[in-house]
Design a protein around this motif. Structure first.
Motif, PDB file in Angstrom:
ATOM      1  N   GLY A 360      49.901  12.552  13.773  1.00  0.00           N
ATOM      2  CA  GLY A 360      48.613  13.405  13.024  1.00  0.00           C
ATOM      3  C   GLY A 360      47.347  12.810  13.894  1.00  0.00           C
ATOM      4  O   GLY A 360      46.592  13.703  14.086  1.00  0.00           O
ATOM      5  N   LEU A 361      47.190  11.685  14.146  1.00  0.00           N
ATOM      6  CA  LEU A 361      46.047  11.256  15.165  1.00  0.00           C
ATOM      7  C   LEU A 361      46.208  11.868  16.513  1.00  0.00           C
ATOM      8  O   LEU A 361      45.197  12.327  17.233  1.00  0.00           O
ATOM      9  CB  LEU A 361      46.020   9.736  15.205  1.00  0.00           C
ATOM     10  CG  LEU A 361      45.894   9.024  13.967  1.00  0.00           C
ATOM     11  CD1 LEU A 361      46.169   7.429  14.210  1.00  0.00           C
ATOM     12  CD2 LEU A 361      44.371   9.299  13.470  1.00  0.00           C
ATOM     13  N   ALA A 362      47.400  12.025  16.955  1.00  0.00           N
ATOM     14  CA  ALA A 362      47.540  12.719  18.329  1.00  0.00           C
ATOM     15  C   ALA A 362      47.100  14.025  18.355  1.00  0.00           C
ATOM     16  O   ALA A 362      46.533  14.801  19.042  1.00  0.00           O
ATOM     17  CB  ALA A 362      48.822  12.548  18.993  1.00  0.00           C
ATOM     18  N   LEU A 363      47.580  14.722  17.056  1.00  0.00           N
ATOM     19  CA  LEU A 363      47.222  16.161  16.879  1.00  0.00           C
ATOM     20  C   LEU A 363      45.703  16.404  16.756  1.00  0.00           C
ATOM     21  O   LEU A 363      45.002  17.447  17.309  1.00  0.00           O
ATOM     22  CB  LEU A 363      48.013  16.691  15.679  1.00  0.00           C
ATOM     23  CG  LEU A 363      49.599  17.062  15.828  1.00  0.00           C
ATOM     24  CD1 LEU A 363      50.083  17.310  14.569  1.00  0.00           C
ATOM     25  CD2 LEU A 363      49.814  17.973  16.854  1.00  0.00           C
ATOM     26  N   GLY A 364      44.998  15.618  16.084  1.00  0.00           N
ATOM     27  CA  GLY A 364      43.583  15.572  15.857  1.00  0.00           C
ATOM     28  C   GLY A 364      43.014  15.426  17.012  1.00  0.00           C
ATOM     29  O   GLY A 364      41.887  16.061  17.352  1.00  0.00           O
ATOM     30  N   ILE A 366      44.022  16.412  20.170  1.00  0.00           N
ATOM     31  CA  ILE A 366      44.222  17.586  21.050  1.00  0.00           C
ATOM     32  C   ILE A 366      43.243  18.520  20.439  1.00  0.00           C
ATOM     33  O   ILE A 366      42.602  19.188  21.067  1.00  0.00           O
ATOM     34  CB  ILE A 366      45.732  18.087  20.805  1.00  0.00           C
ATOM     35  CG1 ILE A 366      46.790  17.304  21.491  1.00  0.00           C
ATOM     36  CG2 ILE A 366      45.922  19.553  21.275  1.00  0.00           C
ATOM     37  CD1 ILE A 366      48.214  17.615  21.105  1.00  0.00           C
ATOM     38  N   LEU A 367      43.078  18.708  19.095  1.00  0.00           N
ATOM     39  CA  LEU A 367      42.320  19.728  18.580  1.00  0.00           C
ATOM     40  C   LEU A 367      40.644  19.277  18.873  1.00  0.00           C
ATOM     41  O   LEU A 367      39.876  19.990  19.043  1.00  0.00           O
ATOM     42  CB  LEU A 367      42.345  19.797  17.081  1.00  0.00           C
ATOM     43  CG  LEU A 367      43.489  20.325  16.410  1.00  0.00           C
ATOM     44  CD1 LEU A 367      43.688  20.575  15.112  1.00  0.00           C
ATOM     45  CD2 LEU A 367      44.035  21.788  17.262  1.00  0.00           C
ATOM     46  N   GLY A 368      40.566  18.067  18.658  1.00  0.00           N
ATOM     47  CA  GLY A 368      39.134  17.336  19.139  1.00  0.00           C
ATOM     48  C   GLY A 368      38.835  17.769  20.551  1.00  0.00           C
ATOM     49  O   GLY A 368      37.509  17.977  20.913  1.00  0.00           O
ATOM     50  N   VAL A 369      39.642  17.529  21.338  1.00  0.00           N
ATOM     51  CA  VAL A 369      39.160  17.726  22.623  1.00  0.00           C
ATOM     52  C   VAL A 369      39.004  19.441  22.997  1.00  0.00           C
ATOM     53  O   VAL A 369      38.095  19.559  23.732  1.00  0.00           O
ATOM     54  CB  VAL A 369      40.350  17.377  23.974  1.00  0.00           C
ATOM     55  CG1 VAL A 369      40.233  18.186  25.295  1.00  0.00           C
ATOM     56  CG2 VAL A 369      40.627  15.701  23.940  1.00  0.00           C
ATOM     57  N   ILE A 370      39.882  20.196  22.389  1.00  0.00           N
ATOM     58  CA  ILE A 370      39.504  21.481  22.330  1.00  0.00           C
ATOM     59  C   ILE A 370      38.016  21.637  21.642  1.00  0.00           C
ATOM     60  O   ILE A 370      37.279  22.707  22.460  1.00  0.00           O
ATOM     61  CB  ILE A 370      40.561  22.411  21.627  1.00  0.00           C
ATOM     62  CG1 ILE A 370      41.971  22.236  22.420  1.00  0.00           C
ATOM     63  CG2 ILE A 370      40.357  23.712  21.450  1.00  0.00           C
ATOM     64  CD1 ILE A 370      43.047  22.725  21.600  1.00  0.00           C
ATOM     65  N   GLY A 371      37.654  21.298  20.722  1.00  0.00           N
ATOM     66  CA  GLY A 371      36.351  21.471  20.049  1.00  0.00           C
ATOM     67  C   GLY A 371      35.101  20.813  20.590  1.00  0.00           C
ATOM     68  O   GLY A 371      34.329  21.556  21.031  1.00  0.00           O
ATOM     69  N   PHE A 372      35.504  19.897  21.629  1.00  0.00           N
ATOM     70  CA  PHE A 372      34.579  19.253  22.428  1.00  0.00           C
ATOM     71  C   PHE A 372      34.113  20.044  23.590  1.00  0.00           C
ATOM     72  O   PHE A 372      33.043  20.426  23.968  1.00  0.00           O
ATOM     73  CB  PHE A 372      34.972  18.030  22.878  1.00  0.00           C
ATOM     74  CG  PHE A 372      34.004  16.934  23.725  1.00  0.00           C
ATOM     75  CD1 PHE A 372      33.455  16.009  23.061  1.00  0.00           C
ATOM     76  CD2 PHE A 372      33.600  17.382  25.033  1.00  0.00           C
ATOM     77  CE1 PHE A 372      32.222  15.171  23.663  1.00  0.00           C
ATOM     78  CE2 PHE A 372      32.576  16.658  25.371  1.00  0.00           C
ATOM     79  CZ  PHE A 372      31.737  15.454  24.896  1.00  0.00           C
ATOM     80  N   GLY A 406      44.446  13.358  11.021  1.00  0.00           N
ATOM     81  CA  GLY A 406      45.503  12.484  10.978  1.00  0.00           C
ATOM     82  C   GLY A 406      45.478  11.974   9.393  1.00  0.00           C
ATOM     83  O   GLY A 406      46.544  11.906   9.019  1.00  0.00           O
ATOM     84  N   PHE A 407      44.538  12.137   8.782  1.00  0.00           N
ATOM     85  CA  PHE A 407      44.337  12.078   7.229  1.00  0.00           C
ATOM     86  C   PHE A 407      45.349  13.186   6.626  1.00  0.00           C
ATOM     87  O   PHE A 407      46.030  12.851   5.571  1.00  0.00           O
ATOM     88  CB  PHE A 407      43.035  12.131   6.543  1.00  0.00           C
ATOM     89  CG  PHE A 407      42.995  11.703   5.230  1.00  0.00           C
ATOM     90  CD1 PHE A 407      43.031  10.498   4.432  1.00  0.00           C
ATOM     91  CD2 PHE A 407      42.785  12.815   4.474  1.00  0.00           C
ATOM     92  CE1 PHE A 407      43.125  10.507   3.325  1.00  0.00           C
ATOM     93  CE2 PHE A 407      42.703  12.702   3.053  1.00  0.00           C
ATOM     94  CZ  PHE A 407      42.818  11.514   2.410  1.00  0.00           C
ATOM     95  N   GLY A 408      45.040  14.442   6.996  1.00  0.00           N
ATOM     96  CA  GLY A 408      45.799  15.476   6.449  1.00  0.00           C
ATOM     97  C   GLY A 408      47.479  15.281   6.713  1.00  0.00           C
ATOM     98  O   GLY A 408      48.177  15.561   5.768  1.00  0.00           O
ATOM     99  N   SER A 409      47.729  14.899   7.779  1.00  0.00           N
ATOM    100  CA  SER A 409      49.208  14.770   8.188  1.00  0.00           C
ATOM    101  C   SER A 409      49.473  13.495   7.110  1.00  0.00           C
ATOM    102  O   SER A 409      50.911  13.551   6.535  1.00  0.00           O
ATOM    103  CB  SER A 409      49.217  14.313   9.346  1.00  0.00           C
ATOM    104  OG  SER A 409      48.797  15.400  10.190  1.00  0.00           O
ATOM    105  N   PHE A 410      48.986  12.590   6.934  1.00  0.00           N
ATOM    106  CA  PHE A 410      49.296  11.151   6.171  1.00  0.00           C
ATOM    107  C   PHE A 410      49.542  11.789   4.737  1.00  0.00           C
ATOM    108  O   PHE A 410      50.668  11.496   3.900  1.00  0.00           O
ATOM    109  CB  PHE A 410      48.042  10.178   6.188  1.00  0.00           C
ATOM    110  CG  PHE A 410      48.468   9.079   5.136  1.00  0.00           C
ATOM    111  CD1 PHE A 410      49.379   8.081   5.252  1.00  0.00           C
ATOM    112  CD2 PHE A 410      47.626   8.934   3.877  1.00  0.00           C
ATOM    113  CE1 PHE A 410      49.479   6.969   4.250  1.00  0.00           C
ATOM    114  CE2 PHE A 410      47.553   8.014   3.204  1.00  0.00           C
ATOM    115  CZ  PHE A 410      48.699   7.055   3.414  1.00  0.00           C
TER     116      PHE A 410
END
Length: 459
Positions: A360-364, A366-372, A406-410
């Motif tokens: 979840g953190l790794a997926l976050g 990836i999305l964070g980099v795209i957002g940045f 990460g929290f959503g995946s958890f």
């Protein structure tokens, strides 16, 4: 002929009698497709004029819609004949759906053997092997020869669910000793002892209380066509066939699909479900989810001051909340499937956390980099001006996405375990429920990062 169903539904009795005659020459599946499209009264009329043996075969197919209602509309004599001729498991399913008064009236008119089977099969829990099984199986004593066994199969074939497997039992106790396939019987020498021909192979067995998901797992694992149901004395009391398991799993999948979509199960085809029924099935969960979403408004009110100071933060709210909900739904789907297939158990929850949290953190990230990158490109391309502190806004979005996804995946991975531990179906951990929960927490996480990273700048 299927193209003329619309006309036939409004046809005269003569036309419907002709239709019944033509249906009796079709494959059962094709005939059922046509009957399902008829108006109810016309469907009943067609069954009245179908040959009784053919009508029984149609009622033996779970694809036939309104079967219980059609039986209720037939005469007592006709309905009793059909129930007596049906396989025990299918007759039980249809019988339980009928009106209680009609059921009681018909029950006393059934053959004693049919009444006994209905009583026995209706006593088992709905999701158990006992509720799936039929009592129409072939069992022979171990003292018989192959020739004697084949002759017996020929004699009783018409009254058995399947003849592909014969169960060999002890002559005195009835204890299951072995099983032999029809193929091996045919290839064996006629004078051979049937137990010797079976090579004393011990069959896979289940009990009447075995959960139907476990039954499906055994069929998949051992590539079975049927499995015997035994009692405490190792005697065969029933048989579950692969088609019964497929029908049960289709029903289970249908229920889980509705639950995962956040609604109650619809038993009727979509176009046959009434407006009021559809409203009842969908309004309950939708109202609960709406009330839960109200906490989103409460969470936003807590950060009203931050929004007033930096209205730009509101632009990214849908992005944040949807990303967390999507990751949670993904995790929930994976865990529900793994639990259903027995790939994991409730005891594996720690292993799942250790796996899902870093994913979840790794997926976050990836999305964070795209957002940045998106904020940087929009800023430098002049598409939108985020102001002089745009790097801090981009960093806020990056950190929030890592945390929220990460929290959503958890949460998405743990909720099915919680539901199962509490005795509920894990599929009740629906995607809308996960999304709603993560929406509220996502807002809190988002503005917490904003307050930390944008302090003394925008806030």
């Amino acid at each position: 002929m299927i193209n003329h169903i619309g006309d036939l539904s409004r046809s005269s009795p003569t036309s419907l009698e002709a239709l019944a005659k033509r249906l009796s020459k079709l494959h059962y599946a094709d005939a059922i497709d046509i009957v399902n499209k008829l108006e109810f009264d016309n469907a009943v009329y067609v069954f009245v004029h179908l040959p009784i043996e053919y009508a029984i075969k149609l009622f033996d197919k779970p694809e036939l819609q309104r079967s219980a209602r059609i039986l209720e509309a037939l005469s007592n004599e006709h309905a009793v004949s059909i129930l007596n001729g049906m396989s025990a498991d299918e007759a039980t399913d249809v019988f339980q759906e009928m009106d209680n008064q009609i059921r009681q009236r018909l029950f006393v008119q059934l053959q004693p053997v049919t009444r006994t089977e209905l009583k026995r099969l209706t006593s088992y829990p709905e999701n158990s092997a006992g509720a799936l099984m039929t009592t129409e199986f072939i069992a022979v004593p171990s003292s018989w020869t192959v020739q004697h066994t084949l002759k017996y199969i020929c004699d009783v074939e018409g009254t058995r669910e399947t003849v592909y497997t014969t169960y060999i039992v002890a002559p005195m106790t009835g204890k299951l000793l072995s099983a032999i396939s029809l193929r091996r019987l045919i290839l064996a020498k006629s004078n051979d002892n049937v137990l010797d021909a079976a090579q004393h192979i011990k069959p896979i067995t289940i009990t009447a209380l075995t959960d139907r998901e476990e039954v499906a797992r055994l069929f998949r694992r051992y590539d079975l066509l049927s499995v015997p149901v035994i009692n405490e004395d190792k005697q065969v009391i029933g048989l579950v066939t692969v088609d019964d398991v497929l029908d049960a799993m289709t029903e289970e999948m249908n229920e889980n699909t509705h639950k995962f979509g956040g609604m109650e199960t619809i038993d009727q085809p979509y176009m046959r479900t009434s407006f009021l029924d559809m409203l009842k099935k969908r309004s309950g969960w939708l109202s609960i989810l709406f009330i839960a979403e109200m906490f989103t408004t409460t969470a936003l009110q807590l950060f009203e001051g931050e929004l007033e100071k930096a209205i730009v933060l509101a632009l990214f709210l849908p992005l944040i909340t949807s990303s967390g909900g999507n990751s949670g739904s993904q995790a929930t789907s994976l865990i529900i499937r793994a639990l259903a297939l027995r790939e994991i158990t409730v005891k594996d929850w720690r292993k799942v956390i250790a796996r899902e949290l870093p994913i979840g953190l790794a997926l976050g990230a990836i999305l964070g980099v795209i957002g940045f990158i998106r904020i940087a490109v929009w800023q430098h391309a002049g598409i939108y001006n985020y102001g002089p502190h745009w790097p801090l806004i981009a960093l806020t979005i990056f950190c929030t996405l890592v945390a929220v996804v990460g929290f959503g995946s958890f949460i998405g991975s743990m909720l099915p375990f919680i539901m199962k531990t509490l005795g509920f179906d894990p599929a009740s951990a629906s995607a809308p429920f996960i999304a709603t929960f993560v929406d509220v927490t996502g807002i809190i996480i988002y503005f917490s990062f904003a307050a930390l990273l944008l302090a003394d700048t925008l806030l």
